[in-house]
Design a protein around this motif. Sequence first.
Motif, PDB file in Angstrom:
ATOM      1  N   THR A  28       0.381  -1.205  -0.027  1.00  0.00           N
ATOM      2  CA  THR A  28       0.127   0.456   0.285  1.00  0.00           C
ATOM      3  C   THR A  28       0.708   0.894   0.003  1.00  0.00           C
ATOM      4  OG1 THR A  28      -1.617  -0.683   1.085  1.00  0.00           O
ATOM      5  CG2 THR A  28      -1.906   1.484   1.726  1.00  0.00           C
ATOM      6  N   GLY A 100      -8.840   6.336 -11.906  1.00  0.00           N
ATOM      7  CA  GLY A 100      -9.574   6.446 -11.087  1.00  0.00           C
ATOM      8  C   GLY A 100     -10.137   4.784 -11.521  1.00  0.00           C
ATOM      9  N   ARG A 102      -9.785   0.756 -11.024  1.00  0.00           N
ATOM     10  CA  ARG A 102      -9.480   0.293  -9.744  1.00  0.00           C
ATOM     11  C   ARG A 102      -9.535  -1.676 -10.063  1.00  0.00           C
ATOM     12  NH1 ARG A 102     -11.313   2.840  -3.612  1.00  0.00           N
ATOM     13  NH2 ARG A 102      -9.996   5.286  -4.208  1.00  0.00           N
ATOM     14  N   ARG A 104      -8.972  -5.268  -9.133  1.00  0.00           N
ATOM     15  CA  ARG A 104      -8.618  -6.267  -7.744  1.00  0.00           C
ATOM     16  C   ARG A 104      -8.318  -7.048  -8.023  1.00  0.00           C
ATOM     17  NH1 ARG A 104     -11.354  -4.535  -3.186  1.00  0.00           N
ATOM     18  NH2 ARG A 104     -11.826  -2.543  -3.130  1.00  0.00           N
ATOM     19  N   VAL A 109      -5.329  -3.680  -4.297  1.00  0.00           N
ATOM     20  CA  VAL A 109      -5.980  -3.374  -5.566  1.00  0.00           C
ATOM     21  C   VAL A 109      -5.039  -1.915  -5.847  1.00  0.00           C
ATOM     22  CG1 VAL A 109      -8.231  -1.655  -5.486  1.00  0.00           C
ATOM     23  CG2 VAL A 109      -8.405  -3.693  -4.179  1.00  0.00           C
ATOM     24  N   VAL A 110      -5.243  -2.125  -7.494  1.00  0.00           N
ATOM     25  CA  VAL A 110      -4.183  -1.280  -8.032  1.00  0.00           C
ATOM     26  C   VAL A 110      -5.216   0.044  -8.959  1.00  0.00           C
ATOM     27  CG1 VAL A 110      -2.213  -0.919 -10.046  1.00  0.00           C
ATOM     28  CG2 VAL A 110      -2.733  -2.748  -8.658  1.00  0.00           C
ATOM     29  N   GLU A 111      -5.265   1.395  -7.962  1.00  0.00           N
ATOM     30  CA  GLU A 111      -5.899   2.416  -8.687  1.00  0.00           C
ATOM     31  C   GLU A 111      -4.800   3.126  -9.710  1.00  0.00           C
ATOM     32  OE1 GLU A 111      -8.416   5.455  -6.975  1.00  0.00           O
ATOM     33  OE2 GLU A 111      -7.156   6.468  -7.897  1.00  0.00           O
ATOM     34  N   THR A 113      -3.672   4.923 -12.617  1.00  0.00           N
ATOM     35  CA  THR A 113      -3.225   7.043 -12.471  1.00  0.00           C
ATOM     36  C   THR A 113      -3.207   7.719 -13.711  1.00  0.00           C
ATOM     37  OG1 THR A 113      -1.481   6.372 -12.323  1.00  0.00           O
ATOM     38  CG2 THR A 113      -2.799   7.014 -10.205  1.00  0.00           C
ATOM     39  N   GLY A 150      -0.496   2.387 -12.230  1.00  0.00           N
ATOM     40  CA  GLY A 150      -0.815   2.330 -11.220  1.00  0.00           C
ATOM     41  C   GLY A 150      -0.476   2.778  -9.838  1.00  0.00           C
ATOM     42  N   LEU A 153      -3.209   1.091  -3.035  1.00  0.00           N
ATOM     43  CA  LEU A 153      -4.425   1.507  -3.143  1.00  0.00           C
ATOM     44  C   LEU A 153      -4.507   0.569  -1.249  1.00  0.00           C
ATOM     45  CD1 LEU A 153      -7.191   1.826  -4.337  1.00  0.00           C
ATOM     46  CD2 LEU A 153      -5.286   3.799  -3.610  1.00  0.00           C
ATOM     47  N   SER A 154      -4.352  -0.935  -1.252  1.00  0.00           N
ATOM     48  CA  SER A 154      -4.617  -2.498  -0.822  1.00  0.00           C
ATOM     49  C   SER A 154      -3.366  -3.257  -1.310  1.00  0.00           C
ATOM     50  CB  SER A 154      -6.058  -3.118  -0.337  1.00  0.00           C
ATOM     51  OG  SER A 154      -6.591  -1.941  -0.217  1.00  0.00           O
ATOM     52  N   GLU A 167     -13.077  -2.084 -11.065  1.00  0.00           N
ATOM     53  CA  GLU A 167     -14.318  -1.334 -11.074  1.00  0.00           C
ATOM     54  C   GLU A 167     -14.532  -0.088 -10.882  1.00  0.00           C
ATOM     55  OE1 GLU A 167     -13.231  -1.653  -6.589  1.00  0.00           O
ATOM     56  OE2 GLU A 167     -14.065  -3.341  -6.354  1.00  0.00           O
TER      57      GLU A 167
END
Length: 179
Positions: A28, A100, A102, A104, A109-111, A113, A150, A153-154, A167
């Motif tokens: 993260t 933005g 995401r 999974r 989790v990769v967002e 960019t 990206g 995020l997790s 997502e």
Amino acid sequence: MSAVVAAVSCSATHDCSKPNQESIQLLTGLGVKVDSHSGETVKQRARVALDPNKPNLRQAHMIHMELYDELQAAGFDISAGQMGENITTHGVDLLGLPIGARLRIQDAVVEVTGLRNPCYQLDNFRPGLTKATLDHDEEGNLIRKAGIIGIVLSSGQVSPGDLISVELPPEPHQPLEPV
């Protein structure tokens, strides 16, 4: 067809290619454990030279396996990881995702960019590869096909065969731009 991880790769050095691994660990806010691009601030050498304190929006790099299939059909001897990505996907339209979105993968989790802008290192690896990762649409707009970038995020472990779910962010969606 399900979206899956086709390969995972990392390297502690700033080389164009990254060796395939049995798994990688996403952390993260940092990126891929032991990868040269991992960190809270920029790690790409050209960006570090401009401002080493900028946030790292390039923590994880993903390329779709379908691009490798296209490049191989065009005569390039190339395989997953050799263009420097951390995660090679299959069955997901990475280039069609908005900023933005995401992804999974297990607990990770990769967002998204933005887009990766192909650079001269690709030509150093295989002459003509940079041009082969660029195209134009019907209106003449440049299409960059060398994958997406990206932030993590997790945290989580990612391995070949893992399922990927996407997502989308709330509309209106912002199209990808080079990061």
